[in-house]
Enzyme design. Structure first.
Site, short mmCIF file in Angstrom:
data_model
loop_
_atom_site.label_atom_id
_atom_site.label_comp_id
_atom_site.label_asym_id
_atom_site.label_seq_id
_atom_site.Cartn_x
_atom_site.Cartn_y
_atom_site.Cartn_z
N GLU A 292 -0.83 -0.68 -4.30
CA GLU A 292 -2.06 0.08 -4.10
C GLU A 292 -1.81 1.58 -4.01
OE1 GLU A 292 -5.23 0.42 -0.38
OE2 GLU A 292 -4.43 -1.55 -0.95
N ASP B 146 0.85 -1.19 0.00
CA ASP B 146 0.00 0.00 0.00
C ASP B 146 0.89 1.24 0.00
OD1 ASP B 146 -1.89 1.95 0.32
OD2 ASP B 146 -2.89 1.01 2.03
N GLU C 279 -9.83 3.41 -3.38
CA GLU C 279 -10.45 3.45 -2.06
C GLU C 279 -10.93 4.84 -1.68
OE1 GLU C 279 -7.06 3.89 1.31
OE2 GLU C 279 -6.86 2.09 0.09
N HIS D 274 -11.72 -2.11 -0.46
CA HIS D 274 -11.04 -1.56 0.71
C HIS D 274 -11.90 -1.80 1.94
CE1 HIS D 274 -10.09 2.15 3.24
NE2 HIS D 274 -8.89 1.64 3.06
N HIS E 286 -0.30 4.23 -0.15
CA HIS E 286 -1.02 5.29 0.56
C HIS E 286 -0.99 6.62 -0.18
CE1 HIS E 286 -2.39 4.91 4.99
NE2 HIS E 286 -2.76 3.85 4.32
#
Length: 376
Positions: free
Chosen positions: A209, A182, A235, A285, A184
């Protein structure tokens, strides 16, 4: 880090209530206010007319909703599906089209979702050790947040450290365990995201991600076109309109709608259907509470292009105390629920033992050495 927001919808049928979840970290009080604003619009509506109730909530307020309003709507909408299923003595997944599979593959994070493990595991040795713990618990897939706080560029040592940590994790868990990374949305530029992705390639992650911030749709599409790593994102996209643009541009290989933020189960099903048409999978998510997890289970078993489901059942030690699940969960696999509605049972007395607390403001850590504020 998250106060769970549960939504209880009552009907004029004695004992017939529905439960949903509207959890949104760091926006708890705002979501509660949004739910209170929506309540007068729904009093007197038939809760079984879910699409009509959704239209009322999204159109009879004039202003278009962002993540706060749509999280409130999602929590209510999920509760309406619970009511409909109970009224028909049928599990929700049957109402969403029936089963596409006999169970649902799941993955967790380091520490099974413990906040410090997820967001503060640093270094190759620590990453490998906690990765082994997840596999020992029975999972065959794990997600890590191993990309450092970043800006538009990063020194070579930071990029090399990401690659070394991933190589260490891969060696620790073996070739048959899927690893997801991830980002982020931390890299602020296409160039830096590409550098980090290249460093991950030898470890062959299942997907990376949100490699760039969610508003950088074109940059994400460029990475999807050119990177050897599979890209997942979505997400932080709210509603079908945001996904329509991203899907049209093929901004990712795998879409990650959050059922609790996009508008609920039916909106998520619509998004998944467009993704299926475009040849894209979905991996929703869900770092939220138990009702969100149960809703994701019903969604996943009824959605043909579903790939894998995120869960954080180890986020707090009392995860299983407030809500009784309709199934016996196993690490890495959730079985098919057969009880009516969502199938859950809620202990309101136990809920009362966990009142609102100010969330841990972990985002304050997202600051560079010179004081520059960056994405968490």
């Amino acid at each position: 880090m998250r106060n769970w927001v549960f939504v209880r919808v009552e009907t004029d049928v004695p004992g017939l209530v529905g439960w949903g979840e509207a959890t949104l970290e760091w926006k708890t009080r705002s979501v509660l206010g949004a739910i209170a604003d929506l309540e007068p619009l729904l009093i007197g509506q038939d809760p079984r007319d879910i699409e009509q109730c959704f239209q009322v909530m999204t159109r009879h307020g004039f202003w278009r909703m962002g993540v706060i309003g749509m999280s409130a709507i999602s929590g209510i909408e999920i509760a309406l599906w619970d009511i409909l299923g109970k009224s028909l003595d049928t599990p929700v997944w049957r109402l969403l089209g029936g089963k596409c599979r006999d169970g649902l593959r799941t993955y967790t994070h380091l520490g099974m979702g413990d906040m410090s493990s997820v967001y503060e595991t640093d270094g190759a040795d620590a990453l490998a050790e906690r990765g082994r713990d997840v596999v020992a618990a029975g999972y065959d897939a794990v997600k890590v947040v191993s990309i450092p706080y970043a800006h538009y560029i990063a020194p070579n040592r930071a990029i090399d450290a990401v690659g070394s940590a991933m190589d260490s994790l891969r060696a620790a868990v073996g070739p048959d365990v899927d690893i997801m990374v991830d980002f982020h949305g931390r890299p602020a530029s296409l160039a830096l995201a590409r550098d980090f992705l290249r460093a991950l390639e030898p470890a062959r992650p299942l997907f990376a991600e949100e490699p760039v911030p969610p508003e950088q749709v074109e940059n994400c599409a460029e990475l999807t076109r050119t990177s050897r790593v599979t890209i997942a994102a979505g997400e932080r996209l709210i509603g079908r309109a945001a996904f329509e643009e991203a899907i049209r541009r093929r901004a990712f290989h795998i879409a990650q709608p959050d059922i609790v933020h996009v508008g609920g189960l039916w909106e998520a099903k619509k998004i998944a259907a467009v993704c299926e048409t475009a040849g894209l999978g979905v991996a929703p998510h869900n770092p939220l509470g138990p009702i969100a997890g149960i809703a994701a289970l019903h969604f996943g078993v009824s959605t043909p292009n579903h790939i894998i489901q995120e869960e954080m059942v180890g986020a707090v030690p009392w995860y299983d105390d407030v809500v009784q699940w309709p199934i016996e969960r196993k690490p890495g696999h959730w079985a098919l629920p057969e009880k009516p509605g969502l199938g859950l049972e809620v202990d309101e007395a136990e809920i009362a033992r966990h009142p609102f607390e100010q969330e841990v403001l972990h985002t304050r850590n997202a600051v560079m050495a010179d004081g520059t504020v960056v994405d968490w």
